[in-house]
Design a protein around this motif. Structure first.
Motif, PDB file in Angstrom:
ATOM      1  N   ALA A 181     -12.794  17.499  -6.177  1.00 59.17           N
ATOM      2  CA  ALA A 181     -11.875  17.532  -5.025  1.00 59.17           C
ATOM      3  C   ALA A 181     -12.185  16.391  -4.059  1.00 59.17           C
ATOM      4  N   GLN A 182     -13.471  16.149  -3.800  1.00 57.19           N
ATOM      5  CA  GLN A 182     -13.850  15.058  -2.901  1.00 57.19           C
ATOM      6  C   GLN A 182     -13.485  13.712  -3.498  1.00 57.19           C
ATOM      7  N   GLU A 183     -13.696  13.563  -4.832  1.00 64.33           N
ATOM      8  CA  GLU A 183     -13.360  12.306  -5.496  1.00 64.33           C
ATOM      9  C   GLU A 183     -11.848  12.058  -5.440  1.00 64.33           C
ATOM     10  N   ILE A 184     -11.052  13.122  -5.587  1.00 61.15           N
ATOM     11  CA  ILE A 184      -9.599  12.996  -5.493  1.00 61.15           C
ATOM     12  C   ILE A 184      -9.189  12.637  -4.057  1.00 61.15           C
ATOM     13  N   GLN A 185      -9.853  13.241  -3.064  1.00 58.64           N
ATOM     14  CA  GLN A 185      -9.558  12.927  -1.662  1.00 58.64           C
ATOM     15  C   GLN A 185      -9.864  11.459  -1.384  1.00 58.64           C
ATOM     16  N   HIS A 186     -10.969  10.968  -1.969  1.00 60.41           N
ATOM     17  CA  HIS A 186     -11.366   9.574  -1.766  1.00 60.41           C
ATOM     18  C   HIS A 186     -10.323   8.626  -2.344  1.00 60.41           C
ATOM     19  N   VAL A 187      -9.886   8.885  -3.592  1.00 63.45           N
ATOM     20  CA  VAL A 187      -8.929   7.983  -4.200  1.00 63.45           C
ATOM     21  C   VAL A 187      -7.551   8.112  -3.557  1.00 63.45           C
ATOM     22  N   THR A 188      -7.242   9.310  -3.018  1.00 68.32           N
ATOM     23  CA  THR A 188      -5.968   9.493  -2.308  1.00 68.32           C
ATOM     24  C   THR A 188      -5.948   8.649  -1.033  1.00 68.32           C
ATOM     25  N   SER A 189      -7.079   8.639  -0.312  1.00 68.24           N
ATOM     26  CA  SER A 189      -7.177   7.820   0.911  1.00 68.24           C
ATOM     27  C   SER A 189      -6.988   6.349   0.561  1.00 68.24           C
ATOM     28  N   TYR A 190      -7.580   5.936  -0.547  1.00 67.32           N
ATOM     29  CA  TYR A 190      -7.432   4.546  -0.959  1.00 67.32           C
ATOM     30  C   TYR A 190      -5.980   4.231  -1.276  1.00 67.32           C
ATOM     31  N   LEU A 191      -5.305   5.156  -1.987  1.00 68.17           N
ATOM     32  CA  LEU A 191      -3.899   4.936  -2.341  1.00 68.17           C
ATOM     33  C   LEU A 191      -3.001   4.914  -1.092  1.00 68.17           C
ATOM     34  N   GLN A 192      -3.334   5.733  -0.065  1.00 67.74           N
ATOM     35  CA  GLN A 192      -2.556   5.729   1.173  1.00 67.74           C
ATOM     36  C   GLN A 192      -2.652   4.368   1.869  1.00 67.74           C
ATOM     37  N   ILE A 193      -3.893   3.822   1.871  1.00 71.81           N
ATOM     38  CA  ILE A 193      -4.089   2.515   2.493  1.00 71.81           C
ATOM     39  C   ILE A 193      -3.281   1.456   1.743  1.00 71.81           C
ATOM     40  N   GLN A 194      -3.351   1.498   0.374  1.00 69.94           N
ATOM     41  CA  GLN A 194      -2.619   0.518  -0.420  1.00 69.94           C
ATOM     42  C   GLN A 194      -1.118   0.731  -0.305  1.00 69.94           C
ATOM     43  N   LYS A 195      -0.692   1.973  -0.098  1.00 71.48           N
ATOM     44  CA  LYS A 195       0.730   2.260   0.057  1.00 71.48           C
ATOM     45  C   LYS A 195       1.267   1.629   1.345  1.00 71.48           C
ATOM     46  N   VAL A 196       0.404   1.655   2.383  1.00 68.62           N
ATOM     47  CA  VAL A 196       0.801   1.009   3.640  1.00 68.62           C
ATOM     48  C   VAL A 196       0.997  -0.468   3.426  1.00 68.62           C
ATOM     49  N   ARG A 197       0.151  -1.073   2.593  1.00 69.64           N
ATOM     50  CA  ARG A 197       0.218  -2.527   2.376  1.00 69.64           C
ATOM     51  C   ARG A 197       1.395  -2.912   1.492  1.00 69.64           C
ATOM     52  N   TYR A 198       1.538  -2.168   0.372  1.00 70.84           N
ATOM     53  CA  TYR A 198       2.546  -2.593  -0.615  1.00 70.84           C
ATOM     54  C   TYR A 198       3.863  -1.826  -0.512  1.00 70.84           C
ATOM     55  N   GLU A 199       3.932  -0.830   0.376  1.00 71.91           N
ATOM     56  CA  GLU A 199       5.141  -0.058   0.616  1.00 71.91           C
ATOM     57  C   GLU A 199       5.747   0.485  -0.684  1.00 71.91           C
ATOM     58  N   GLU A 200       7.021   0.169  -0.906  1.00 75.42           N
ATOM     59  CA  GLU A 200       7.748   0.735  -2.052  1.00 75.42           C
ATOM     60  C   GLU A 200       7.318   0.139  -3.390  1.00 75.42           C
ATOM     61  N   MET A 201       6.484  -0.864  -3.359  1.00 76.50           N
ATOM     62  CA  MET A 201       6.042  -1.503  -4.619  1.00 76.50           C
ATOM     63  C   MET A 201       5.112  -0.575  -5.419  1.00 76.50           C
ATOM     64  N   ILE A 202       4.467   0.390  -4.701  1.00 80.65           N
ATOM     65  CA  ILE A 202       3.513   1.293  -5.365  1.00 80.65           C
ATOM     66  C   ILE A 202       3.919   2.728  -5.104  1.00 80.65           C
ATOM     67  N   SER A 203       3.920   3.562  -6.159  1.00 84.67           N
ATOM     68  CA  SER A 203       4.051   5.013  -6.037  1.00 84.67           C
ATOM     69  C   SER A 203       2.952   5.656  -6.896  1.00 84.67           C
ATOM     70  N   TYR A 204       2.634   6.891  -6.594  1.00 89.52           N
ATOM     71  CA  TYR A 204       1.551   7.526  -7.361  1.00 89.52           C
ATOM     72  C   TYR A 204       1.755   9.025  -7.450  1.00 89.52           C
ATOM     73  N   GLU A 205       1.136   9.632  -8.486  1.00 90.39           N
ATOM     74  CA  GLU A 205       1.097  11.079  -8.668  1.00 90.39           C
ATOM     75  C   GLU A 205      -0.316  11.464  -9.069  1.00 90.39           C
ATOM     76  N   ILE A 206      -0.775  12.623  -8.594  1.00 88.95           N
ATOM     77  CA  ILE A 206      -2.122  13.115  -8.930  1.00 88.95           C
ATOM     78  C   ILE A 206      -2.001  14.558  -9.413  1.00 88.95           C
ATOM     79  N   HIS A 207      -2.529  14.850 -10.606  1.00 83.47           N
ATOM     80  CA  HIS A 207      -2.474  16.191 -11.196  1.00 83.47           C
ATOM     81  C   HIS A 207      -3.897  16.623 -11.553  1.00 83.47           C
ATOM     82  N   VAL A 208      -4.372  17.658 -10.892  1.00 87.36           N
ATOM     83  CA  VAL A 208      -5.741  18.146 -11.101  1.00 87.36           C
ATOM     84  C   VAL A 208      -5.682  19.609 -11.534  1.00 87.36           C
ATOM     85  N   ALA A 209      -6.293  19.909 -12.672  1.00 85.69           N
ATOM     86  CA  ALA A 209      -6.362  21.306 -13.124  1.00 85.69           C
ATOM     87  C   ALA A 209      -7.182  22.116 -12.136  1.00 85.69           C
ATOM     88  N   LYS A 210      -6.749  23.375 -11.892  1.00 89.23           N
ATOM     89  CA  LYS A 210      -7.395  24.188 -10.869  1.00 89.23           C
ATOM     90  C   LYS A 210      -8.861  24.479 -11.199  1.00 89.23           C
TER      91      LYS A 210
END
Length: 572
Positions: free
Chosen positions: A424-453
């Motif tokens: 969960a922490q590793e997913i939170q870390h990579v999500t934060s990174y993707l949010q930062i990159q999303k701010v930079r590249y806007e619509e050029m980048i989209s992402y999905e994350i699927h984690v088994a419970k």
């Protein structure tokens, strides 16, 4: 040398016993067989010589016996009164003279009884008359029609010995005998040398047994006699030639007088009994010697083999990983030296293993620290670069969101010095990174994350997804010049956690893919290129070994998939 080469199964102790016993036993066996063969030959030669001597004596006795029968036939043929009957013309006048008949009957029987075992005397005349010791009267019987008369020689000095089967017709007008008969016959001549008839001295074939009595006295020994035509003259079984057996000794002598082959057969049963007794004694001797040699070889070989077996068992334990073994058994000097060398080798191996373990542990720690030190400045540089572009492109209100994401990144990256965090922490870390990159590249980048419970609370190495996502952005989507999507999947299979980072970016050619894979397997700290993915792979392999690590799949213009294989760990 091929380590897997098949080892011979026979042990040293077995070979020592076989060699020791063989060295002693082989000469004794050869000597015993030689003695046995020599003894058997000596026994057989002795038996053959004894049988030959016996046959010579039998042959001599037969000569003497038939010499008397021949003499009897000779005297009868020379008797003048007997010759006169051959000149009679009227058989009735002779048979009518009772005094003359009785005188002739007594004379002929006198001749018969003068030699032992003569069964009958028969005289056949050329004028057709026949006279015998069985009858007082003269009878008419055509001489030329009688078998014995035809075989009888017309020479004055020659006698013939003939043999006839039981119930075979010998004389005309006389009943045949129911036993085998022998006949000594001789021609009869008058004073003028004219042939006037023949004399037959008849005896049973059993008379020959008289010549053989007490000569071949051993059990089972026997004699049979053949005439020159190969027919049986005498046999223990009347009229039958015995079958020769390979264990019998057969010797032969030739009787010149009667032209007979006298054959003696001596069974080897009695002699073989002596040979078998010798064989039994030799077998017992060989068994006792073998037993003694086996016991001695076991005792002698045991003092050599037991320490070797102990040393071999210790080597097997060392081969299986037990380096605490020690050889301290008393043994011959050479084996003691081997044991001392083994102990020194084990001690050196122990020292080497400890040294290698210490060095590898320190090396892993240093590499981990170096890898962590390299990745943090690299990531910080990229994040600050993003903030820089935000400040130029947007108003200050949006910067707050980016700084929050950056704070999360720093917090999880540091993790109070811990290297293991939850999924969960590793997913939170990579999500934060993707949010930062999303701010930079806007619509050029989209992402999905699927984690088994069932994976969220599992522990993994930290900062293993962010380098892969970064690689997808800069080398996949950005270089393609088009909008792209990043998909992250996390799931568990038994004791393994799988994390997949997929993009639909530029992808890699086969040659480039193989080059990156090579960097994963043979990474050197001073090398450039693909540092992020190599960093992730090396950290996992250094901590958990193979087959854990990072695996890449990519196609030109078909995107790239980076798959992490990570063990399920339990660590606070």
């Amino acid at each position: 040398m091929i380590i897997g080469k098949k080892v011979r199964k026979n042990s040293i102790s077995t070979r020592l016993m076989v060699y020791f016993v063989g060295i002693i036993l082989v000469p004794i066996v050869i000597l015993s067989l030689t003695m046995q063969a020599a003894y058997k030959k000596s026994i057989m030669d002795l038996a053959a010589n004894n049988a030959k001597d016996s046959l010579d004596l039998i042959n001599y006795n037969i000569d003497q016996q038939f010499k008397s029968y021949d003499s009897l036939a000779y005297f009868i043929s020379r008797d003048r009164q007997i010759q006169e009957i051959g000149e009679i013309q009227d058989i009735g006048s002779y048979n009518g003279d009772s005094e003359r008949k009785e005188k002739m009957y007594r004379l002929l029987n006198y001749y018969r009884t003068s030699v032992e075992q003569v069964a009958r005397v028969v005289i056949s005349y050329e004028n057709g008359f026949q006279y015998s010791t069985d009858q007082e009267e003269l009878i008419y019987a055509e001489a030329e029609a009688q078998p014995w008369y035809q075989l009888c020689s017309r020479e004055q000095k020659t006698a013939h010995v003939l043999n006839f089967r039981a119930n075979e017709q010998i004389y005309q007008e006389m009943e045949p005998r129911n036993s085998e008969m022998l006949i000594v016959c001789r021609g009869m001549f008058n004073s003028r040398g004219e042939y006037i008839g023949a004399v037959s001295v008849e005896m049973y074939s059993q008379v020959l047994e008289r010549s053989m009595s007490n000569i071949l006295s051993r059990n089972g020994s026997y004699v049979y006699i053949l005439n020159k035509e190969g027919k049986t003259v005498y046999s223990p079984v009347v009229g039958i030639i015995p079958q020769f057996k390979k264990d019998n000794i057969q010797v032969e002598v030739y009787n010149q007088r009667n032209h007979w082959q006298i054959i003696g057969v001596v069974p080897m049963t009695e002699y073989l009994g002596q040979i078998n007794t010798l064989k039994s004694l030799l077998a017992v001797m060989l068994f006792v010697i073998t037993l003694i040699m086996a016991v001695v070889s076991i005792q002698v070989g045991g003092s050599i083999v037991r320490p070797i077996q102990t040393l071999r068992a210790l080597m097997k334990k060392a081969e299986d990983g037990d380096l605490t073994v020690h050889f301290d058994e008393r043994a011959p000097e050479e084996i003691t030296e081997l044991g001392y060398g083994f102990n020194v080798m084990i001690q050196q191996l122990n020292n080497y293993v400890k040294q290698v373990y210490t060095e590898q542990k320190a090396k892993r720690k240093a590499e981990m620290e170096a890898l962590q030190a390299n990745i943090k400045p690299h990531f910080l540089y990229n994040t600050l670069d993003t903030i820089h572009w935000m400040a130029k492109s947007y108003h200050a209100a949006d910067i707050v969101e980016t700084i929050d994401a950056l704070s999360t990144l720093f917090r999880i990256s540091l993790s109070k010095g811990r290297e293991i965090i939850t999924v969960a922490q590793e997913i939170q870390h990579v999500t934060s990174y993707l949010q930062i990159q999303k701010v930079r590249y806007e619509e050029m980048i989209s992402y999905e994350i699927h984690v088994a419970k069932n994976c969220e609370e599992l522990k993994v190495q930290k900062l293993i997804l962010q380098p892969l996502v970064e690689n997808s952005i800069y080398h996949g989507i950005k270089e393609s010049g088009a909008a792209g999507k990043i998909t992250i999947h996390v799931w568990r299979e038994q004791d393994q956690i799988f994390m997949a980072v997929e993009d639909n970016g530029l992808g890699m050619a086969e040659e480039k893919l193989e080059q990156v894979r090579g960097l994963l397997e043979h990474f050197k700290p001073e090398s450039n290129g693909a540092y992020g993915v190599v960093n992730v792979h090396q950290r996992i392999v250094l901590n958990y070994g193979k087959p854990y690590g990072l695996y890449l799949e990519s196609e030109p213009n078909g995107g790239t998939t980076a798959l992490i294989c990570h063990p399920v760990i339990q660590e606070d």
